[in-house]
Design a protein around this motif. Structure first.
Motif, short mmCIF file in Angstrom:
data_model
loop_
_atom_site.label_atom_id
_atom_site.label_comp_id
_atom_site.label_asym_id
_atom_site.label_seq_id
_atom_site.Cartn_x
_atom_site.Cartn_y
_atom_site.Cartn_z
N LEU A 129 -36.86 27.59 -45.16
CA LEU A 129 -37.81 28.51 -44.54
C LEU A 129 -39.05 28.69 -45.41
N ARG A 130 -38.85 28.79 -46.70
CA ARG A 130 -39.97 28.94 -47.62
C ARG A 130 -40.92 27.73 -47.52
N ASP A 131 -40.35 26.54 -47.47
CA ASP A 131 -41.17 25.34 -47.38
C ASP A 131 -41.86 25.22 -46.02
N LEU A 132 -41.18 25.62 -44.97
CA LEU A 132 -41.80 25.60 -43.64
C LEU A 132 -42.96 26.58 -43.56
N ARG A 133 -42.80 27.74 -44.18
CA ARG A 133 -43.88 28.74 -44.18
C ARG A 133 -45.10 28.26 -44.96
N ALA A 134 -44.89 27.34 -45.89
CA ALA A 134 -46.00 26.82 -46.69
C ALA A 134 -46.83 25.80 -45.93
N ILE A 135 -46.31 25.33 -44.81
CA ILE A 135 -47.04 24.35 -43.99
C ILE A 135 -47.91 25.09 -42.99
N PRO A 136 -49.20 24.76 -42.88
CA PRO A 136 -50.05 25.42 -41.89
C PRO A 136 -49.44 25.32 -40.49
N ILE A 137 -49.50 26.41 -39.76
CA ILE A 137 -48.90 26.46 -38.43
C ILE A 137 -49.35 25.29 -37.56
N ALA A 138 -50.63 24.98 -37.61
CA ALA A 138 -51.17 23.91 -36.76
C ALA A 138 -50.61 22.54 -37.12
N ASP A 139 -50.00 22.41 -38.30
CA ASP A 139 -49.46 21.12 -38.73
C ASP A 139 -47.97 20.99 -38.48
N LEU A 140 -47.34 22.03 -37.95
CA LEU A 140 -45.90 21.99 -37.72
C LEU A 140 -45.57 21.11 -36.51
N SER A 141 -44.54 20.29 -36.68
CA SER A 141 -44.04 19.48 -35.57
C SER A 141 -43.18 20.35 -34.67
N ALA A 142 -42.72 19.77 -33.56
CA ALA A 142 -41.84 20.52 -32.66
C ALA A 142 -40.57 20.94 -33.38
N SER A 143 -40.01 20.05 -34.18
CA SER A 143 -38.81 20.38 -34.95
C SER A 143 -39.09 21.51 -35.93
N GLY A 144 -40.28 21.48 -36.53
CA GLY A 144 -40.66 22.53 -37.47
C GLY A 144 -40.75 23.89 -36.80
N CYS A 145 -41.31 23.91 -35.60
CA CYS A 145 -41.40 25.16 -34.85
C CYS A 145 -40.00 25.70 -34.55
N MET A 146 -39.14 24.83 -34.07
CA MET A 146 -37.78 25.24 -33.73
C MET A 146 -37.03 25.77 -34.95
N LEU A 147 -37.14 25.03 -36.06
CA LEU A 147 -36.38 25.41 -37.26
C LEU A 147 -36.92 26.70 -37.86
N ARG A 148 -38.24 26.86 -37.86
CA ARG A 148 -38.80 28.10 -38.42
C ARG A 148 -38.38 29.31 -37.59
N VAL A 149 -38.35 29.16 -36.29
CA VAL A 149 -37.91 30.26 -35.43
C VAL A 149 -36.44 30.58 -35.68
N GLU A 150 -35.62 29.55 -35.82
CA GLU A 150 -34.18 29.77 -36.03
C GLU A 150 -33.88 30.41 -37.38
N SER A 162 -44.17 25.30 -29.15
CA SER A 162 -44.07 26.74 -29.35
C SER A 162 -43.25 27.39 -28.25
N ALA A 163 -43.50 27.01 -27.00
CA ALA A 163 -42.76 27.58 -25.88
C ALA A 163 -41.27 27.25 -25.97
N GLU A 164 -40.97 26.00 -26.32
CA GLU A 164 -39.56 25.59 -26.46
C GLU A 164 -38.87 26.40 -27.55
N ALA A 165 -39.59 26.66 -28.62
CA ALA A 165 -39.00 27.40 -29.74
C ALA A 165 -38.75 28.87 -29.40
N LEU A 166 -39.57 29.42 -28.52
CA LEU A 166 -39.52 30.86 -28.25
C LEU A 166 -38.85 31.24 -26.93
N VAL A 167 -38.49 30.26 -26.13
CA VAL A 167 -38.04 30.54 -24.77
C VAL A 167 -36.75 31.36 -24.71
#
Length: 202
Positions: free
Chosen positions: A109-130, A155-160
């Motif tokens: 989570l710490r490493d995911l938070r260090a990545i700019p939001i706009a650079d996150l892949s779909a997997s990154g969005c899902m994992l950060r939300v989880e 984003s929608a898939e991660a938050l649905v």
């Protein structure tokens, strides 16, 4: 044979190691997960690591957790390909029931938070939300207004699965047809009310 491909993961030639990892991802020989984990732990070449991480995502194993997190944390690379592959592999680990220890999940989570939001892949969005909290979900929700259809969908898939964000998903779907299926799923699973169905049709 397929097992011989695993031996090539230890080749002194980076090109051979990378090609071997790609073959492992395709052939899936017995013991592929642990073998890829061992090779990834010793790998220093980003381009070879990327191929190994792709294989690790296809065959998740608990032995790969440390090596995957090492590449997820890498910051001194000339391109993002190994990091993005590490995110995909970390998401595959999580979906397989791994990456659940407090130390490992906190590091990811710490490493995911260090990545700019706009650079996150779909997997990154899902994992950060989880792995994250409300602040992480709010951060990912910003991508619902992204100019990139792929980021809106990710984003929608991660938050649905969180009803809190359903109104924002529905609003985004009015602008982006790719989100219609996700919106329908959200309404059916989170808020199957007349008001939500009306909002879905607007």
């Amino acid at each position: 044979t397929a097992l011989a491909v695993l031996d090539l993961l230890r080749s002194p030639a980076p090109t051979v190691r990378g090609q071997s990892a790609s073959l492992v991802a395709t052939l899936g020989p017995e013991g592929a997960g642990p073998a890829i984990a061992r090779a990834l732990a010793a790998e220093a070449k980003p381009e070879v690591a990327r191929a190994m991480l792709i294989a690790a995502a296809r065959f998740p194993s608990p032995e790969a957790e440390g090596p995957i997190l090492r590449w997820l944390a890498a910051r001194d690379l000339n391109d993002d390909a190994p990091r993005d592959a590490a995110i995909d592999a970390a998401w595959a680990l999580y979906r397989s029931g791994y990456l659940r220890r407090e130390e490992s999940s906190s590091q990811a989570l710490r490493d995911l938070r260090a990545i700019p939001i706009a650079d996150l892949s779909a997997s990154g969005c899902m994992l950060r939300v989880e792995l994250g909290d409300r602040s992480d979900r709010d951060a990912i929700a910003v991508l619902l207004a992204s100019s990139s259809p792929a980021q809106r969908l990710a984003s929608a898939e991660a938050l649905v699965t969180d009803a809190t964000y359903l109104p924002r998903i529905l609003a985004a779907a009015r602008e982006e047809p790719l989100l219609i299926d996700v919106s329908v799923r959200g309404v059916l699973t989170q808020d199957p009310t007349v008001a939500s169905f009306i909002a879905l049709e607007e």
